[in-house]
Scaffold this motif. Structure first.
Motif, PDB file in Angstrom:
ATOM      1  N   UNK A   1     -46.498 102.287  85.158  1.00  0.00           N
ATOM      2  CA  UNK A   1     -45.503 103.084  84.449  1.00  0.00           C
ATOM      3  C   UNK A   1     -45.923 103.314  82.993  1.00  0.00           C
ATOM      4  N   UNK A   2     -46.556 102.314  82.399  1.00  0.00           N
ATOM      5  CA  UNK A   2     -47.021 102.397  81.013  1.00  0.00           C
ATOM      6  C   UNK A   2     -48.092 103.473  80.843  1.00  0.00           C
ATOM      7  N   UNK A   3     -48.742 103.859  81.927  1.00  0.00           N
ATOM      8  CA  UNK A   3     -49.787 104.887  81.878  1.00  0.00           C
ATOM      9  C   UNK A   3     -49.303 106.244  82.384  1.00  0.00           C
ATOM     10  N   UNK A   4     -48.007 106.393  82.518  1.00  0.00           N
ATOM     11  CA  UNK A   4     -47.412 107.643  82.978  1.00  0.00           C
ATOM     12  C   UNK A   4     -47.583 108.746  81.935  1.00  0.00           C
ATOM     13  N   UNK A   5     -47.623 109.995  82.397  1.00  0.00           N
ATOM     14  CA  UNK A   5     -47.661 111.136  81.473  1.00  0.00           C
ATOM     15  C   UNK A   5     -46.332 111.338  80.759  1.00  0.00           C
ATOM     16  N   UNK A   6     -45.256 110.773  81.279  1.00  0.00           N
ATOM     17  CA  UNK A   6     -43.951 110.880  80.623  1.00  0.00           C
ATOM     18  C   UNK A   6     -43.924 109.914  79.443  1.00  0.00           C
TER      19      UNK A   6
ATOM     20  N   UNK B   1     -43.370 102.208  76.876  1.00  0.00           N
ATOM     21  CA  UNK B   1     -42.589 101.103  77.437  1.00  0.00           C
ATOM     22  C   UNK B   1     -43.557 100.142  78.122  1.00  0.00           C
ATOM     23  N   UNK B   2     -43.034  99.021  78.587  1.00  0.00           N
ATOM     24  CA  UNK B   2     -43.829  98.036  79.336  1.00  0.00           C
ATOM     25  C   UNK B   2     -45.141  97.688  78.619  1.00  0.00           C
ATOM     26  N   UNK B   3     -45.004  97.189  77.405  1.00  0.00           N
ATOM     27  CA  UNK B   3     -46.169  96.856  76.574  1.00  0.00           C
ATOM     28  C   UNK B   3     -46.814  95.510  76.903  1.00  0.00           C
ATOM     29  N   UNK B   4     -46.092  94.627  77.559  1.00  0.00           N
ATOM     30  CA  UNK B   4     -46.564  93.254  77.769  1.00  0.00           C
ATOM     31  C   UNK B   4     -47.911  93.228  78.477  1.00  0.00           C
ATOM     32  N   UNK B   5     -48.666  92.176  78.210  1.00  0.00           N
ATOM     33  CA  UNK B   5     -49.975  92.011  78.828  1.00  0.00           C
ATOM     34  C   UNK B   5     -49.956  90.943  79.907  1.00  0.00           C
ATOM     35  N   UNK B   6     -49.255  89.849  79.656  1.00  0.00           N
ATOM     36  CA  UNK B   6     -49.223  88.753  80.628  1.00  0.00           C
ATOM     37  C   UNK B   6     -47.800  88.523  81.131  1.00  0.00           C
TER      38      UNK B   6
ATOM     39  N   UNK C   1     -39.871 105.139  92.611  1.00  0.00           N
ATOM     40  CA  UNK C   1     -41.091 105.456  93.349  1.00  0.00           C
ATOM     41  C   UNK C   1     -42.291 105.475  92.409  1.00  0.00           C
ATOM     42  N   UNK C   2     -43.087 104.413  92.462  1.00  0.00           N
ATOM     43  CA  UNK C   2     -44.254 104.304  91.581  1.00  0.00           C
ATOM     44  C   UNK C   2     -45.425 105.149  92.075  1.00  0.00           C
ATOM     45  N   UNK C   3     -45.380 105.595  93.322  1.00  0.00           N
ATOM     46  CA  UNK C   3     -46.494 106.378  93.866  1.00  0.00           C
ATOM     47  C   UNK C   3     -46.535 107.794  93.294  1.00  0.00           C
ATOM     48  N   UNK C   4     -45.475 108.228  92.643  1.00  0.00           N
ATOM     49  CA  UNK C   4     -45.403 109.590  92.107  1.00  0.00           C
ATOM     50  C   UNK C   4     -45.817 109.693  90.638  1.00  0.00           C
TER      51      UNK C   4
END
Length: 159
Positions: A97-102, A108-113, A129-132
């Protein structure tokens, strides 16, 4: 990591990492040399101030490297396993999600561990739906931006 997204100068360098149109394990090491130099300089200042023992630093870097490879690998754990993982650590879907074009998802979702950090600071997001998810940055998706020259020039492009 959050500063890399919020501060325009740092984002210019960090966006090379996010411009990858195909999230995979290579994305985990796709960073601009300028970002790496800035990060290393900051670490060289902070480590002596905190008094971090060398062993702790080696363990920390090992855990971060393994975790980063894991959640950039774009593997499917299955929905149940992914939900269980993201209760404690950053799961592949959480990081996808952190690598989404939106941009609302990119920032968002900055955490590493540990995923608790995003919940604590209000930066946790999820979707049905994460596949989209479409990866990359729309302004940098042209093939000319994906060449070595294009990647090196990323921070100096106005988009």
């Amino acid at each position: 990591h959050r500063a890399n997204h919020r501060w325009p100068l740092l984002w210019r360098f960090h966006r090379m990492h996010h411009s990858d149109p195909a999230l995979d394990v290579t994305s985990a090491v796709r960073f601009h040399c300028g970002e790496l130099l800035l990060s290393a300089g900051l670490r060289l200042l902070l480590i002596p101030l905190v008094g971090l023992p060398l062993t702790a630093l080696i363990v920390y870097d090992g855990v971060v490297a393994a975790s980063t490879q894991f959640h950039h690998a774009n593997i499917g754990l299955g929905n149940r396993a992914d939900i269980l993982f993201r209760s404690f650590i950053v799961s592949p879907n959480m990081h996808k999600l952190h690598h989404s074009q939106l941009l609302i998802e990119t920032h968002s979702n900055y955490a590493t561990v540990f995923s608790c950090w995003d919940r604590l600071f209000g930066t946790y997001r999820q979707r049905e739906d994460y596949s989209q998810i479409q990866f990359g940055l729309p302004d940098l998706d042209s093939e000319r931006f994906q060449t070595l020259k294009g990647l090196i020039l990323t921070p100096f492009r106005r988009v």
